[in-house]
Design an enzyme around this catalytic site. Sequence first.
Site, PDB file in Angstrom:
ATOM      1  N   GLU A  62     -48.345  -8.019   5.971  1.00 56.67           N
ATOM      2  CA  GLU A  62     -48.898  -7.456   4.743  1.00 56.67           C
ATOM      3  C   GLU A  62     -49.192  -8.539   3.708  1.00 56.67           C
ATOM      4  OE1 GLU A  62     -47.001  -3.079   4.241  1.00 56.67           O
ATOM      5  OE2 GLU A  62     -45.529  -4.676   4.544  1.00 56.67           O
TER       6      GLU A  62
ATOM      7  N   ASN B 101     -44.724  -8.693  -2.317  1.00 58.74           N
ATOM      8  CA  ASN B 101     -44.563  -7.351  -1.755  1.00 58.74           C
ATOM      9  C   ASN B 101     -43.183  -6.859  -2.168  1.00 58.74           C
ATOM     10  OD1 ASN B 101     -44.210  -5.074  -0.163  1.00 58.74           O
ATOM     11  ND2 ASN B 101     -44.989  -6.012   1.696  1.00 58.74           N
TER      12      ASN B 101
ATOM     13  N   ARG C  18     -35.728   9.330   4.122  1.00 65.97           N
ATOM     14  CA  ARG C  18     -36.665  10.388   3.753  1.00 65.97           C
ATOM     15  C   ARG C  18     -36.881  11.325   4.935  1.00 65.97           C
ATOM     16  NH1 ARG C  18     -41.218   6.345   1.764  1.00 65.97           N
ATOM     17  NH2 ARG C  18     -39.748   4.776   2.520  1.00 65.97           N
TER      18      ARG C  18
ATOM     19  N   HIS D  88     -48.987   2.847   3.646  1.00 66.07           N
ATOM     20  CA  HIS D  88     -48.893   1.708   4.568  1.00 66.07           C
ATOM     21  C   HIS D  88     -50.275   1.152   4.919  1.00 66.07           C
ATOM     22  CE1 HIS D  88     -44.842   3.567   5.921  1.00 66.07           C
ATOM     23  NE2 HIS D  88     -44.599   2.552   5.093  1.00 66.07           N
TER      24      HIS D  88
ATOM     25  N   ARG E 126     -48.662  -5.978  -3.714  1.00 64.21           N
ATOM     26  CA  ARG E 126     -48.714  -4.673  -3.079  1.00 64.21           C
ATOM     27  C   ARG E 126     -48.399  -3.616  -4.124  1.00 64.21           C
ATOM     28  NH1 ARG E 126     -43.943  -1.827   0.238  1.00 64.21           N
ATOM     29  NH2 ARG E 126     -45.057   0.002   1.008  1.00 64.21           N
TER      30      ARG E 126
END
Length: 402
Positions: free
Chosen positions: A388, A9, A250, A190, A102
């Site tokens: 994840e 990831n 962001r 996500h 990922r």
Amino acid sequence: MNRVILAINAGSSSIKFQAFATEGVVGAGDNLERRVSGLLEGIGSQPRLLIKDGAGATLRNDNLSQAAAPSVEAGEGIVGDWLQSDDAARLIGGPIGAIGHRVVHGGADFSAAAQIDDAVLARITALTHLAPLHQPKNLAPILAWRQRRPDLPQIACFDTAFHRGHAEVAERFAIPEALYLEGVRRYGFHGISYEFIAEKLTEVAPAIARGRVIVAHLGNGCSLCAMQDGRSVDSTMSFTALDGIPMGTRPGAIDPGVVLYLMREKGMDAAALEKFLYHQCGLKGMSGISNDVRVLEASTEPQARLALDHFVYRIAKEIGALAAVLQGIDALVFTAGIGENGADLRARIVAASSWLGLSLDADANAARRTDLSKSATGPRVLMIPTDEELMIARHTRRVLAL
């Protein structure tokens, strides 16, 4: 035969990795055993390599020089060298048999994980302009392992795939049809994390797993996902990972007129706008101090408090919007770095959303329990750590039928 799956990831300034053997059990129906987990964080600033065995015991905790890992590409070399070492082979119990990665953006092309060949790699690369902060970092380990082990199967697991079943009315922007057909639409991100939470809910809260659930993935990148019957219905992120709620650097949703203003009045071109929106806004830009919630919570500066107040306000506002989409809510689930560790922010978000019937038990919240709900009835408040890498390993195994 025991096969080893490596899950990678790669983010904008970190690389997480875990190695799983396809024998043993880590969860219901998995038949996967975690042998090694690792993290190279602080890439480009203060790199640190942390490696643990399957039981969680620390094997390495090394501070590296900035020159040793100035970029994710350089950091990938450090991680790759260790994974091919004799020490790694002993720990994971054999050679790596497959790698799952990922990949942030799958565009309109990919609705499920896919084995990477030349054609798939070209399609992933072509989507870089939609995720310029993340896609090149995701590609770095893919390309490196293709050079190291060209015979090794590699699987791309897309953050957008979990959201690809959205109704067209949710997926569309109010723009001409031609742009939609070109791929300008709401994708959501996500998804690997949300899919893990959807599966985990069937274990920890089966009574609500098929209900109306809002998941708050709050880390340096943040988004919310509305789920019904274990599927994504809508998400705060859309065409890119800039939209939705504020994040570390962001802004989240912003009036497009602001972008036009920056172009006309500040002379910003596309490159300057990209740098501004991805790196200079969010909690960091608003506070003028840091993108780290822990730093802001410890600060006495008014702008730090304002940034956190705004963060809570926008999250609560979007929870309300997604509750409207779902026509009610059965549970709110917190996950990811802030969601799992930020007890004060969890409490503030739940308090701001109390009109939905949500309430928080202070002791459960402080103790980081799974069920944080104060009331025995009504919508539940849960905290579920995401994984994840395990989800990537699951997808890799399914694609390759290992």
